[in-house]
Structure formats: C-alpha cells, structure tokens
Design an enzyme around this catalytic site. Structure first.
Site, mmCIF file in Angstrom:
data_model
loop_
_atom_site.group_PDB
_atom_site.id
_atom_site.type_symbol
_atom_site.label_atom_id
_atom_site.label_comp_id
_atom_site.label_asym_id
_atom_site.label_seq_id
_atom_site.Cartn_x
_atom_site.Cartn_y
_atom_site.Cartn_z
ATOM 1 N N CYS A 70 0.841 -1.189 0.000
ATOM 2 C CA CYS A 70 0.000 0.000 0.000
ATOM 3 C C CYS A 70 0.880 1.245 0.000
ATOM 4 C CB CYS A 70 -0.950 0.086 1.182
ATOM 5 S SG CYS A 70 -2.082 -1.281 1.302
ATOM 6 N N ARG A 83 3.887 -0.204 -4.821
ATOM 7 C CA ARG A 83 3.589 -0.763 -3.497
ATOM 8 C C ARG A 83 2.242 -1.504 -3.467
ATOM 9 N NH1 ARG A 83 6.768 1.403 0.470
ATOM 10 N NH2 ARG A 83 5.223 0.802 2.015
ATOM 11 N N TRP A 118 -2.708 -2.670 -1.698
ATOM 12 C CA TRP A 118 -2.389 -4.073 -1.891
ATOM 13 C C TRP A 118 -3.257 -4.810 -0.868
ATOM 14 C CZ3 TRP A 118 -0.379 -8.244 0.865
ATOM 15 C CH2 TRP A 118 0.054 -9.317 0.087
ATOM 16 N N ASN A 164 -1.754 1.955 5.829
ATOM 17 C CA ASN A 164 -0.836 0.958 5.269
ATOM 18 C C ASN A 164 -0.376 0.085 6.430
ATOM 19 O OD1 ASN A 164 2.653 1.217 4.280
ATOM 20 N ND2 ASN A 164 1.276 -0.495 4.074
ATOM 21 N N GLY A 165 -0.631 -1.216 6.339
ATOM 22 C CA GLY A 165 -0.232 -2.116 7.425
ATOM 23 C C GLY A 165 -1.367 -3.069 7.761
ATOM 24 N N GLU A 220 17.332 -17.270 -8.891
ATOM 25 C CA GLU A 220 16.907 -15.903 -9.186
ATOM 26 C C GLU A 220 16.311 -15.808 -10.600
ATOM 27 O OE1 GLU A 220 16.218 -13.388 -7.633
ATOM 28 O OE2 GLU A 220 16.395 -11.684 -8.983
ATOM 29 N N LYS A 263 12.518 -14.537 -11.352
ATOM 30 C CA LYS A 263 12.220 -13.414 -12.254
ATOM 31 C C LYS A 263 11.180 -13.845 -13.281
ATOM 32 C CE LYS A 263 13.344 -10.686 -10.548
ATOM 33 N NZ LYS A 263 14.083 -10.627 -9.344
ATOM 34 N N GLU A 282 7.598 -14.437 -11.728
ATOM 35 C CA GLU A 282 6.864 -13.280 -11.218
ATOM 36 C C GLU A 282 6.394 -12.333 -12.322
ATOM 37 O OE1 GLU A 282 8.975 -10.759 -8.405
ATOM 38 O OE2 GLU A 282 10.857 -11.190 -9.402
ATOM 39 N N HIS A 292 17.846 -36.177 -8.966
ATOM 40 C CA HIS A 292 17.114 -36.691 -7.808
ATOM 41 C C HIS A 292 15.632 -36.354 -7.871
ATOM 42 C CE1 HIS A 292 20.911 -37.836 -6.001
ATOM 43 N NE2 HIS A 292 21.372 -36.682 -6.448
ATOM 44 N N LYS A 320 5.944 -4.118 -4.213
ATOM 45 C CA LYS A 320 7.389 -3.974 -4.092
ATOM 46 C C LYS A 320 7.876 -4.122 -2.654
ATOM 47 C CE LYS A 320 11.340 -2.628 -5.908
ATOM 48 N NZ LYS A 320 11.920 -3.767 -6.620
HETATM 49 C C1 F6R Z 1 11.532 -10.253 -6.424
HETATM 50 C C2 F6R Z 1 11.434 -9.280 -5.361
HETATM 51 C C3 F6R Z 1 11.129 -9.753 -3.989
HETATM 52 C C4 F6R Z 1 11.972 -8.980 -2.960
HETATM 53 C C5 F6R Z 1 11.552 -9.368 -1.539
HETATM 54 C C6 F6R Z 1 12.412 -8.698 -0.493
HETATM 55 O O1 F6R Z 1 11.837 -9.661 -7.645
HETATM 56 O O2 F6R Z 1 11.579 -8.098 -5.586
HETATM 57 O O3 F6R Z 1 11.322 -11.117 -3.869
HETATM 58 O O4 F6R Z 1 13.314 -9.273 -3.174
HETATM 59 O O5 F6R Z 1 10.212 -9.008 -1.338
HETATM 60 O O6 F6R Z 1 12.316 -7.314 -0.572
HETATM 61 P P1 F6R Z 1 13.410 -6.376 0.065
HETATM 62 O O7 F6R Z 1 14.688 -6.617 -0.641
HETATM 63 O O8 F6R Z 1 12.876 -4.994 -0.147
HETATM 64 O O9 F6R Z 1 13.503 -6.730 1.515
#
Ligand code: F6R
Length: 611
Positions: A2, A27, A73, A99-100, A484, A488, A491, A507, A606
C-alpha cells in the site's frame, strides 16, 4: 504494501496526490482512492489502478487544498470499490487511509458492533477508523487525543493518515512498523510512504519513527510521541533527483533498471574500492572489525531476491573469510526461536529496508545481543536505522516490482564485505584478494558489454514465450543465480519455473524433462564446468531444450546449447554479477511477449510490509 500520500498547502491537492500515488503504485495496485477537504470531506475511490481513479473523477468536483490518497495491496477484503481506501467514519466526520495490518481488528470490531456500529467494508482500516471516531465522540476530545488513546489498544503495523471535517487544513499521521516520510515545503507539507511523491517540491524531509504522531498544517509540523511529548523533527536533505524515478525513454522501469546496472554497480563500488592500493573502505565493517573477526558465524537474513543475494554471499564469504555462514528466510527465522549468541553477526539484506519479516527478525536478534549489519538500498529506511552498521547499496530508487539492479548492487556490496573481512582475518592470500578487487572493478564494463548485444536474448524470449514450464539449473556460485532466474520469470511472465542445483536434477526434477521443456543452464567456465557440461548432455539426451548462459569463447557449452547467451569471462566468484543479467532480460522479454504488465505483476507489491 500500500502506498499513502498526503498534501496540505496552497496548491490543489488532487493533482499532487494523484501524481504521488502513481509513483507509489509499485507498493500495490488493487485499488486507489483519495479524500479531499473541500468545504466537507469528499471521497473518491475505485478498484484498479490510479488511472482508473482518474477516469472515475472526470466531471466531479475535485477542488481542495488538503487531501490524502491511497493505492492498495489487498489484505483484509478482496480488491473492490467498497474495500478501497480512504474510508469514512460512521459519523462522516473523519476520512482515513492505512498501510499495514491491525492484528486485533476483530476484537475491536466486536466491541464496536456491540455499540451498534455497522461496517461497509471488510477492512481492518474501517474498524480502526471507527474505533478512533467512537473514542473521539464519547470522550469529547480532540482527534489527536482520540488517536493516541486508540493506538495504545492496537496491535499490528500501521501508517495512518486522517483528515477531519472540522479541521480543514490539518492532516494527522501516525506510524508503527510501516514507512512514513514528511516533506517540508514553504507553506505546504507532503506525506508519502517514501520520498518520491514530494521530490519536485522539496528536498527537505523528516522520517517519522515508530510510535510517533504528526500534526501537519501548511505552515506547521508538530511531532509528538504517543505519550504526548513534543519532539524536535530531524530534517534531512534528500539527494535523489526526479530523473531517477522516471522511465527516461524506456518502455518499462524494469528495463530501465536492468540497463542502469553498469552505473549502479559502479556507484556502489565508487569511493569504496581501490584495486590499485588493494584497499576496501567500508566504514560499517571497520567500526565493528573486532567483533566481526571474532564471530563464530554470520547469518544472512532476507526474503525473495535479497535472499538469493544472501545465498550467493554464503559461497563467497565461506571461500574468502573461512567463517561459517547460514542463510535464513527472515519469515522462518523470526518465528523459529533461533539460537543466537551475543556476538553473532547478522547481515540483513533488503532493497526496501522495510520488509516486515526481515525487520522483525533483526529486531529479535538484536535483542539477543547479535550485531546487525544492514545491506540496504533505501536510505533512512527502517532496517537501515535499526542496524548497528552496514553499507548502503546506492542503486537508486528501484521502481519495477521485480528486483534487478538492487540484486547486483547487493552482490557488489557483499563481495566487498567478504574481501574486507578476508583482509582483516587474513584468510585469503593477498594476491588473490588483489586479483579479485581488480576483477570487481571491471564488472560494470562487462555488464555493459552484455547489454550492448541483447538481440540474441530477445529472439530466445520470442522462441520460448509460449512455454508452460521452465527449469533453471546451476552449480556453485551460479546455483543462486538459477533460483533468481526462475523467480524473475515466474513473477513477471506467470510461467511456472523452478531453480535447482544442476546435480540435484537427477534426484527428481529430471522426470519433468521432455521435448517441450526449456532448461536454462547457468554454465559459465568455473570449477564445476565439466560437471555442468555433463548435466547439459543428460538433458539433451532426454530431448530437453537447452538454453545456456555461457562464457565467451566456450565452444563446448555453445555447441551443446540450442540457444546460448554469452557473457564475458570473469572470476567464478564474481560470475553471478554477470550471469544474472541475461536471465533478467530473458524474463523481461518473455513477460512483454506474453502481454504481461512487467512493472506491476499481478498480486505482488514492491515493499512487503505485511508479515
Ligand atoms: C523479487 C522481489 C522480492 C523482494 C523481496 C524482499 O523480484 O523483488 O522477492 O526481493 O520481497 O524485498 P526487500 O529486498 O525490499 O527486503
């Protein structure tokens, strides 16, 4: 999760707040809404993105010099107009955004239901708002007093902004656990979840701390604690430019951020790394050198992509520093009652610096006597502030929801930390450190080399965009890169993808392989290379489609691959800084080919400030 924005001053609030909300859409983007003080309280809200809100208000009266806005969110209650913020109190005299999460909202709700309150939405926010409203009406007290009383009963995390019918130019804000920045202008004030909504108006900001409450008017900022003591706001100067949060000609923030990496890695190394003098300057490490050198173990705590950076760092630290390293998902670590001894060193890795699980994990560890080092991107964020010391990643604002440049900046900082500790502990030959430092200095140029020729990656993306599943495999330093790459892809393109250590394939996952499955190998020349080549053969023998990230000039790996993505040669310890780049681009172009909103993938946000 949010985004919240507020404005009070001499300008029309609507355009200021809406522009701010667009910058905070990373957010959350389930719904958007705004409350304006325009003789009375006016609330406009709509499910969907901020653009949908703008359409919704066409032809409506959006005047008013004080306003609060929210981009959601969803936590409590599905995304809908009804659950969108702001909420209006039952008395109609208060509007609030939040927010929260209010954890004890159900208990408060039951109390209010017994008093005859009815609720329009399913949100915890509306409960807290009416709880405040009820206290205010019953006690005939000011809104400020009512908020103070109410928050003493609340468990959970919040930033709340309230405006009041009877107080036309005042915004009341309070924070615990979610971020809140106040921008200080001349005859105006701004509020935001981060500083982006206020960048073109002011560079002077105040980061509000937990359990603080602010009363904000155009010419006045009063900061208090919940005990009603007046505090002196600490005004800081921002050093972010507006251009840093704009797309700058790229189609998406994600692509812009991928292309920024030569510069962001360079910025991260600048002033810290001097390969000629064999010197690394990291004041946070120097400050705690004694404790770090005598620590028995280092624990990396993070989530998501940052966790992958931690996992890569495990390999690097163990090699360089000969110290036991554990890598923990913050969400597991915090609930597990982990064994922590005074003097243990915890490295918290976070782009946003606000991830709730990481924050609480380090708060708990700090209380048990651990030393907390932060590797954080957002300056002044909660994790940065709670850490004893650390090193910022200096990647600049990362707006694309999928993390890219923050990851490589984290790897750059963690590599420098490992080499610094190796120097301090004397655990690696000086010549090897010196060699790695000069290799590190060359990374920005090598990343640029990859970015100069992306056409092969674009055509691989087109070729495989319709695939249903992907497998990503790597060994050693490149194993976390495989994880990773898979993250990517899933998502932003919604294709199912899994990452595995290449040897683990036998395995179980090998059962997935058929002539439809693209298998992405991260197969640069390193100490595991021959083994990885064998794994590629095994996939090929089962008709899997081998796509590989390979070192320049590695004809064996290239000939085994149906499609190859070539990266410059570098030391295996630093290879992840290069090998992740083609995987970011592959995910990006597949996402685009599938018509996905790559900057705002569904269901994600984010900054994960809920647990
Ligand atoms: C994936 C992504 C998330 C963040 C995770 C941690 O692309 O962005 O997996 O890496 O939510 O976020 P931070 O780094 O802000 O603690």
């Amino acid at each position: 999760m949010c985004g919240i924005v507020g404005y009070t001053g001499y300008r029309d609030a609507f355009p200021v707040v809406v522009k701010g909300l667009k910058r905070l859409e990373y957010r959350g983007y389930d719904s958007a809404g705004i409350a304006l003080h325009n003789q009375s309280l006016q609330v406009y809200k709509k499910m969907g993105k901020v653009a949908d809100l703008e359409e919704h208000v066409v032809g409506k009266n959006i005047a008013g010099r004080t306003g609060i806005g929210h981009t959601r969110w969803a936590t409590h209650g599905e995304p809908s107009d009804r659950n969108a913020h702001p909420h209006l109190s039952a008395s109609g005299k208060l509007a609030m955004i939040h927010n929260g999460i209010i954890e004890n909202y159900n208990q408060l709700k039951q109390e209010l239901l017994q008093k005859g309150y009815q609720f329009i939405s399913d949100t915890d926010t509306e409960v807290l708002l009416n709880f405040i409203d009820e206290i205010k009406e019953n006690n005939h007290c000011s809104l400020e007093e009512a908020v103070r009383i109410a928050l003493k009963r609340v468990t959970g995390a919040y930033v709340i902004l309230l405006i009041e019918q009877d107080n036309p130019d005042t915004i009341l804000a309070a924070r615990k656990g979610s971020p809140l920045v106040i921008g200080v202008g001349k005859g105006e004030h701004f509020l935001g979840s981060d500083a982006s909504p206020m960048l073109e108006y002011t560079k002077e900001v105040v980061y509000v701390n937990d359990y603080e409450l602010a009363i904000i008017r155009p010419d006045e900022l009063i900061l208090k604690n919940l005990g009603n003591e007046v505090l002196t706001p600490y005004v800081q100067k921002l050093d972010i430019e507006l251009a840093a949060i704009e797309k700058g000609g790229f189609d998406h923030f994600m692509l812009k951020e991928i292309f920024e990496q030569p510069q962001t890695i360079y910025d991260c190394l600048r002033g810290r790394l001097d390969a000629q003098k064999n010197k690394i300057t990291l004041s946070g490490i120097e400050q705690y050198a004694k404790e770090i050198c005598s620590a028995n173990r280092i624990i990396m705590v993070a989530c998501g992509t940052s966790w992958h950076a931690g996992l890569t760092a495990e390999y690097i630290f163990e090699e360089c520093c000969r110290i036991n390293v554990e890598v923990e998902y913050a969400s597991e670590f915090r609930y597990r009652n982990p064994v922590i001894h005074p003097g243990d060193v915890i490295i918290a890795i976070s782009q946003s610096g606000e991830t709730a699980d990481t924050l609480v994990a380090i708060e708990n560890a700090k209380a048990k006597g651990a030393i907390i080092l932060g590797v954080v991107n957002v300056v002044g964020s909660s994790i940065a502030r709670i850490s004893h010391a650390g090193a910022y990643t200096h990647a600049g604002p990362e707006i694309g929801v999928a993390s890219t440049k923050a990851f490589t900046a984290q790897l750059a900082v963690l590599s420098m930390m490992a080499l610094k500790i190796a120097q301090l502990r004397g655990t690696m030959p000086a010549e090897r450190i010196s060699y790695l430092l000069s290799e590190l200095e060359e990374i920005p140029g090598k990343v640029q080399q990859i970015l100069n020729d992306i056409a092969p990656i674009q055509s691989i993306a087109e070729k495989y965009a319709a695939a249903r599943d992907f497998l990503y495999l790597g060994r050693g330093y490149n194993f976390p890169v495989a994880l990773e790459g898979a993250l990517k892809l899933k998502e932003i393109s919604y294709i199912h993808a899994e990452g595995y250590p290449a040897a683990e394939m036998k395995h179980g996952p090998i059962a997935l392989v058929d002539d439809q499955l693209p298998v992405v190998f991260v197969a640069t020349r390193d100490s595991y290379h021959e083994k990885v080549i064998s794994n590629m053969q095994e996939i090929k023998a089962r008709k899997g489609k081998v796509i590989a990230v390979v070192s320049e000039g590695d004809e064996t790996a290239i000939s085994l691959s149906e499609s190859a993505m070539i990266v410059p040669v570098c030391d295996e310890m630093l290879a992840p800084l290069l090998t992740v780049i083609p995987l970011q681009l592959l995910a990006y172009y597949i996402g685009v080919a599938r018509g996905c909103d790559v900057d705002k993938p569904r269901n994600l946000a984010k900054s994960v400030t809920v647990e």
